[in-house]
Design an enzyme around this catalytic site. Structure first.
Site, PDB file in Angstrom:
ATOM      1  N   ILE A  15       0.863  -1.175   0.000  1.00 59.78           N
ATOM      2  CA  ILE A  15       0.000   0.000   0.000  1.00 59.78           C
ATOM      3  C   ILE A  15       0.904   1.230   0.000  1.00 59.78           C
ATOM      4  O   ILE A  15       1.795   1.350   0.849  1.00 59.78           O
ATOM      5  CB  ILE A  15      -0.923   0.013   1.228  1.00 59.78           C
ATOM      6  CG1 ILE A  15      -1.852  -1.204   1.185  1.00 59.78           C
ATOM      7  CG2 ILE A  15      -1.719   1.321   1.310  1.00 59.78           C
ATOM      8  CD1 ILE A  15      -2.591  -1.471   2.467  1.00 59.78           C
ATOM      9  N   PHE A  16       0.693   2.139  -0.950  1.00 61.25           N
ATOM     10  CA  PHE A  16       1.518   3.339  -1.059  1.00 61.25           C
ATOM     11  C   PHE A  16       0.800   4.522  -0.434  1.00 61.25           C
ATOM     12  O   PHE A  16      -0.352   4.809  -0.744  1.00 61.25           O
ATOM     13  CB  PHE A  16       1.815   3.645  -2.530  1.00 61.25           C
ATOM     14  CG  PHE A  16       2.620   4.905  -2.733  1.00 61.25           C
ATOM     15  CD1 PHE A  16       3.964   4.954  -2.396  1.00 61.25           C
ATOM     16  CD2 PHE A  16       2.025   6.038  -3.269  1.00 61.25           C
ATOM     17  CE1 PHE A  16       4.705   6.115  -2.581  1.00 61.25           C
ATOM     18  CE2 PHE A  16       2.761   7.202  -3.470  1.00 61.25           C
ATOM     19  CZ  PHE A  16       4.101   7.242  -3.123  1.00 61.25           C
ATOM     20  N   GLY A  17       1.495   5.219   0.470  1.00 61.08           N
ATOM     21  CA  GLY A  17       0.967   6.417   1.098  1.00 61.08           C
ATOM     22  C   GLY A  17       1.786   7.637   0.712  1.00 61.08           C
ATOM     23  O   GLY A  17       3.021   7.564   0.641  1.00 61.08           O
ATOM     24  N   TYR A  18       1.114   8.740   0.473  1.00 61.06           N
ATOM     25  CA  TYR A  18       1.790   9.971   0.047  1.00 61.06           C
ATOM     26  C   TYR A  18       1.309  11.194   0.837  1.00 61.06           C
ATOM     27  O   TYR A  18       1.782  12.305   0.621  1.00 61.06           O
ATOM     28  CB  TYR A  18       1.572  10.206  -1.449  1.00 61.06           C
ATOM     29  CG  TYR A  18       0.100  10.251  -1.816  1.00 61.06           C
ATOM     30  CD1 TYR A  18      -0.599  11.452  -1.806  1.00 61.06           C
ATOM     31  CD2 TYR A  18      -0.593   9.093  -2.128  1.00 61.06           C
ATOM     32  CE1 TYR A  18      -1.957  11.490  -2.114  1.00 61.06           C
ATOM     33  CE2 TYR A  18      -1.933   9.117  -2.435  1.00 61.06           C
ATOM     34  CZ  TYR A  18      -2.616  10.318  -2.429  1.00 61.06           C
ATOM     35  OH  TYR A  18      -3.953  10.349  -2.719  1.00 61.06           O
ATOM     36  N   GLY A  19       0.370  10.992   1.754  1.00 60.28           N
ATOM     37  CA  GLY A  19      -0.149  12.057   2.615  1.00 60.28           C
ATOM     38  C   GLY A  19       0.076  11.656   4.063  1.00 60.28           C
ATOM     39  O   GLY A  19       1.196  11.314   4.446  1.00 60.28           O
ATOM     40  N   SER A  20      -0.975  11.644   4.849  1.00 63.84           N
ATOM     41  CA  SER A  20      -0.825  11.319   6.275  1.00 63.84           C
ATOM     42  C   SER A  20      -0.343   9.888   6.512  1.00 63.84           C
ATOM     43  O   SER A  20       0.205   9.597   7.582  1.00 63.84           O
ATOM     44  CB  SER A  20      -2.131  11.567   7.028  1.00 63.84           C
ATOM     45  OG  SER A  20      -3.167  10.753   6.513  1.00 63.84           O
ATOM     46  N   GLU A  95     -10.001   6.178   4.293  1.00 64.50           N
ATOM     47  CA  GLU A  95      -9.735   6.866   3.035  1.00 64.50           C
ATOM     48  C   GLU A  95     -10.933   6.926   2.089  1.00 64.50           C
ATOM     49  O   GLU A  95     -11.084   7.906   1.371  1.00 64.50           O
ATOM     50  CB  GLU A  95      -8.555   6.197   2.313  1.00 64.50           C
ATOM     51  CG  GLU A  95      -7.288   6.094   3.142  1.00 64.50           C
ATOM     52  CD  GLU A  95      -6.664   7.446   3.479  1.00 64.50           C
ATOM     53  OE1 GLU A  95      -6.904   8.435   2.756  1.00 64.50           O
ATOM     54  OE2 GLU A  95      -5.922   7.519   4.469  1.00 64.50           O
TER      55      GLU A  95
END
Length: 197
Positions: A15-20, A95
Site C-alpha cells: 500500500i503506497f501512502g503519500y499524505g498522512s 480513506e
C-alpha cells in the site's frame, strides 16, 4: 490488473501512502520502504470536512493528479497475509468512506532502486494507492498556493489542525527525501508559515 485482483491473487500486498499515511499509517504492516510512483503529482486539491476540517471550513489534504512527467514520493507498506483484510477494512473506512478516495494500482519504485524482497524480482512492484478524483463532492480542485495556505491555516478537524498535516508532510519530505524538491508542497508551507509567524 484491478485492485481487487491483486488482493485476491497474492498473500501479501503493498500500500503506497503519500499524505498522512507517511507518518501515521495506523494499520499493521510487515515492513515499509520509501520510494515513488511515476505519472502523478501530489496536490492539495482535496477537501477534508472531518479529519482536518469541518463542514463550514473544509481543510485541504493531498491527492494525486495524473501528470506523465511527474513522480510522487512517499512510503509503501507491505501488509502480510493475516493482516490484509483488517488493514484494508481500516483504510477503506479512513480513506474511502471518511475521506472520499478511490483505490487504484500504481507501480512503486523503492528509493534504493530495488524493492527488498526475499526472492529476486524486478525493480518495481504494484501497490494499492488511494486517490481522490474531481467527481468527489468534497474535491476542492486547484487554487493559488497562497489561497490554499490561507485555507489550511484556519482549518481544524477531528484529529487536529490542517496546519499540522501540512507541516508533517513537509517534514517527512525534508527528512526522508532530502534531494526531492516538492515545489507545490514547499510553496504552500512557506505561504502558510508567513501567515502565522
Amino acid at each position: 490488473m484491478k485492485p481487487k485482483d491483486i488482493i485476491q491473487e497474492k498473500g501479501s500486498i503493498w500500500i503506497f501512502g503519500y499524505g498522512s499515511l507517511v507518518w501515521k499509517p495506523d494499520f499493521k504492516y510487515k515492513r515499509s520502504q520509501i520510494g515513488f510512483v511515476e505519472g502523478y503529482k501530489r496536490r492539495f486539491w482535496h477537501g477534508d470536512d472531518f479529519y482536518r476540517g469541518d463542514k463550514e471550513k473544509p481543510g485541504r489534504v493531498v491527492t494525486l493528479v495524473p501528470d506523465h512527467e511527474a513522480c510522487t514520493w512517499g512510503v509503501a507498506y507491505e501488509v502480510a497475509d493475516a493482516q490484509v483484510e483488517e488493514s484494508l477494512q481500516y483504510l477503506d473506512f479512513r480513506e474511502t468512506v471518511g475521506g472520499g478516495y478511490v483505490l487504484e494500482l500504481c507501480e512503486f519504485t523503492a528509493r534504493e532502486g530495488k524493492v527488498q524482497q526475499q526472492q529476486p524480482t524486478n525493480d518495481k512492484l504494484l501497490a494499492l494507492v488511494y486517490i481522490a478524483t474531481s467527481d468527489n463532492p468534497i474535491y476542492l480542485g486547484p487554487a493559488p498556493d497562497s489561497e490554499i495556505a490561507a485555507q489550511i491555516v484556519v482549518c481544524r478537524g477531528s484529529v487536529g489542525l490542517n496546519m499540522e498535516y501540512l507541516l508533517r508532510l513537509a517534514q517527512f519530505m525534508r527528512c526522508c527525501c532530502p534531494d526531492v524538491d516538492d515545489e507545490h508542497l514547499f510553496s504552500i508551507e512557506a505561504a502558510a508559515l508567513a501567515l502565522v509567524l
